[in-house]
Scaffold this active site. Structure first.
Site, PDB file in Angstrom:
ATOM      1  CD  GLN A 143      -2.961   1.274   0.619  1.00 52.41           C
ATOM      2  OE1 GLN A 143      -3.343   0.286   0.007  1.00 52.41           O
ATOM      3  NE2 GLN A 143      -3.572   2.425   0.558  1.00 52.41           N
ATOM      4  CB  VAL A 151      10.875   4.398   6.771  1.00 48.79           C
ATOM      5  CG1 VAL A 151      11.105   5.419   7.882  1.00 48.79           C
ATOM      6  CG2 VAL A 151      11.763   4.702   5.573  1.00 48.79           C
ATOM      7  CG  HIS A 162      -2.037   1.371  -7.122  1.00 44.89           C
ATOM      8  ND1 HIS A 162      -1.192   2.455  -7.245  1.00 44.89           N
ATOM      9  CD2 HIS A 162      -3.102   1.814  -6.412  1.00 44.89           C
ATOM     10  CE1 HIS A 162      -1.719   3.500  -6.639  1.00 44.89           C
ATOM     11  NE2 HIS A 162      -2.897   3.152  -6.131  1.00 44.89           N
ATOM     12  CG  HIS A 179      -3.240   4.342  -9.652  1.00 46.72           C
ATOM     13  ND1 HIS A 179      -2.773   5.522  -9.143  1.00 46.72           N
ATOM     14  CD2 HIS A 179      -4.400   4.089  -9.000  1.00 46.72           C
ATOM     15  CE1 HIS A 179      -3.604   5.955  -8.236  1.00 46.72           C
ATOM     16  NE2 HIS A 179      -4.602   5.122  -8.120  1.00 46.72           N
ATOM     17  CE1 TYR A 198      -4.567   8.434   2.401  1.00 48.94           C
ATOM     18  CE2 TYR A 198      -5.990   7.953   0.553  1.00 48.94           C
ATOM     19  CZ  TYR A 198      -5.181   8.833   1.238  1.00 48.94           C
ATOM     20  OH  TYR A 198      -4.992  10.106   0.755  1.00 48.94           O
TER      21      TYR A 198
END
Ligand SMILES: [Zn+2]
Length: 517
Positions: A105, A112, A166, A189, A265
């Site tokens: 995603q 990180v 995507h 996308h 999200y």
């Protein structure tokens, strides 16, 4: 009979077959095989079954007839137990949708934030679920909107399929990789989502299944795709489309950016990043309403919710600053992009008709594109070919944490000729709340704007800013550990050479192009 209900199966079935209930859905089924799902029952209610006893009888009888058993239940980490209509499950159980299990995603952010390992698959299921929640909330609150079961299903499918297009590492692919290989390319996308949706339906022979569940083709294919991408046909909306125009604001809201894609999200990314999410979509669901604005029906919010909507955009901004555009995330995404660019000529995917396609060409052939996922990272990393040596070394450097180094970050205003990274509220310089309309408790059908100064004087004066980040591509210890920021020792610049007077830099740096999300 079930419990104390006075309605027989026959009565329920004759109701289901009545002209008000899209009876063709049930044609071909006898009484005992009537199939109905939650959305059917809500739809029935708005189409005339207003008596709560009738509604409950119908629900109970349908339930007793095992009408709900064919719905699948997904246990989602964000939304809990999600019930999915069988047609949605048929879409999920295809190679084209399952591909999303292998696309991170948040792309390089996982390198990180160790929790950010979630994929487009679960996000897509979440958006399909929330799309259904929002449209059914509106249907329940405003039965006069005459939302049909067919429309509910189309909205859910649009939510489910909005991210099918995507590529590897999500926004890295269309925001960084494709522009490097095909400068000036307009490919995004969202466009690929439409092509992949067509491909998914076609190769899995889902047209008859869609028709069996009450969809009308090809009209509903167009309706679903327009919810994802915006209008495909420039002709002005007809009267019926104006009345239902609010349905186009659920999955991807081009008017103000408030949609269930973001609601999912925000919640999902925050959860996996370990960042507190201050925005509660459950509350927003309760304060939505459809009102007419300039001849079109649009989704409006209760006026007291305006501060929560400002908070929503602050949450978005916070996620961008702290995670999506974190300087190390960007360094890693630059490295992955460099590796993919170097590998592009040497990695091929078989597509339609047995033809093979390079990575950057796979976007033109959905059969080849189905095979292109984050897996390409491992494919390069574990390769032995000399052709892939340069790309492999870059990815090996990522795994050894020998990263491109951030030299300096500064506000773009200091460098008038270079503007490379945009942080905004999703609508360039505009305040997105200026594009939202609100209603009051006393006048629930009267839509009004709310100006920023009516809310608070502490809100932002600007809604976008630009940043420059300059990275050194040299990853040897002297540069990385010694903190040597002199650019003269770095690799040559591959973007057009620019002058940065304040840094005295004329070459040897890579300007970080942040993506627009
Ligand atoms: Zn999405």
């Amino acid at each position: 009979m079930y419990g104390t209900n006075t309605h027989t199966e026959k009565m329920t079935c004759s109701f289901l077959f009545s002209p008000h209930t899209e009876s063709r859905i049930f044609q071909g089924n006898n009484c005992c095989k009537v199939r109905a799902y939650d959305s059917d029952v809500w739809s029935l209610r708005c189409d005339g079954l207003n008596d709560i006893n009738n509604y409950e009888s119908c629900t109970n009888i349908c339930r007793r007839m095992s009408c709900f058993t064919s719905c699948h239940v997904f246990n989602d980490s964000i939304h809990g137990h999600i019930e999915m209509h069988p047609l949605l499950v048929r879409i999920i159980d295809t190679p084209q949708f399952q591909r999303l299990r292998h696309i991170k995603q948040l792309g390089g952010t996982y390198f990180v934030f160790p929790g950010a390992s979630h994929n487009r698959f679960e996000h897509s299921i979440g958006v399909g679920h929330l799309a259904g929640r929002l449209v059914q909330e509106l249907n329940e609150r405003q039965p006069e909107l005459l939302i049909t079961r067919r429309e509910i299903l189309c909205v859910q499918i649009a939510g489910l399929c909005h991210d099918l297009g995507h590529g590897p590492f999500s926004h890295l692919f269309d925001g960084m990789f494709i522009p490097r290989i095909i400068p000036g390319s307009k490919w995004r996308h969202e466009k690929a989502s439409l092509k992949m949706f067509d491909h998914l339906v076609h190769v899995n022979n889902l047209e008859p299944v869609m028709v069996e569940h009450g969809l009308v083709l090809p009209d509903d294919m167009v309706f679903i795709k327009e919810q994802i991408y915006g209008p495909l046909d420039p002709d002005p909306l007809n009267q019926e489309e104006k009345e239902k125009s609010f349905l186009y604001e659920i999955v991807s809201n081009k008017r103000n950016g408030i949609d269930v894609d973001k609601w999912d999200y925000f919640a999902r990314d925050s959860y996996h990043l370990g960042i507190q999410n201050n925005f509660d979509y459950h509350r927003s669901l309760k304060f939505t309403r459809v009102c007419e604005v300039e001849g079109r029906n649009q989704i409006c919010y209760r006026e007291k919710e305006v501060t929560n909507l400002y908070d929503m955009f602050q949450t978005r901004n916070c996620l961008h600053r702290r995670a999506y555009k974190h300087p190390v995330t960007m360094a890693i995404e630059l490295m992955i992009t460099d590796a993919l660019v170097k590998a592009d000529n040497y990695i091929h995917f078989e597509g339609s008709g047995g033809r093979t396609f390079k990575m950057s060409e796979a976007i033109e052939d959905m059969e080849a594109y189905t095979k292109l996922t984050d897996h390409v990272f491992e494919q390069i990393l574990h390769s032995t070919s000399d052709d892939l040596k340069d790309a492999r070394e870059i990815l090996q450097n990522i795994t050894k944490r020998r990263l491109y180094k951030l030299l300096e970050k500064t506000q773009a205003e200091s460098f008038s000729e270079v503007c490379v990274s945009v942080m905004d509220w999703g609508m360039n310089d505009d305040n997105p709340i200026d594009h939202v309309r609100f209603y009051s408790k006393k006048k629930p059908d009267h839509a009004i704007p709310i100006q920023q100064h009516q809310v608070s004087s502490l809100l932002p004066a600007r809604f976008s800013e630009q940043w420059i980040r300059v990275y050194c591509k040299k990853t040897d210890a002297e540069i990385v550990d010694g903190g040597d920021t002199k650019p003269a020792s770095c690799d040559p610049l591959h973007l057009p050479c620019r002058t940065f007077p304040d840094f005295n830099i004329d070459c040897g740096v890579l300007v970080c192009l942040c993506m627009f999300v």
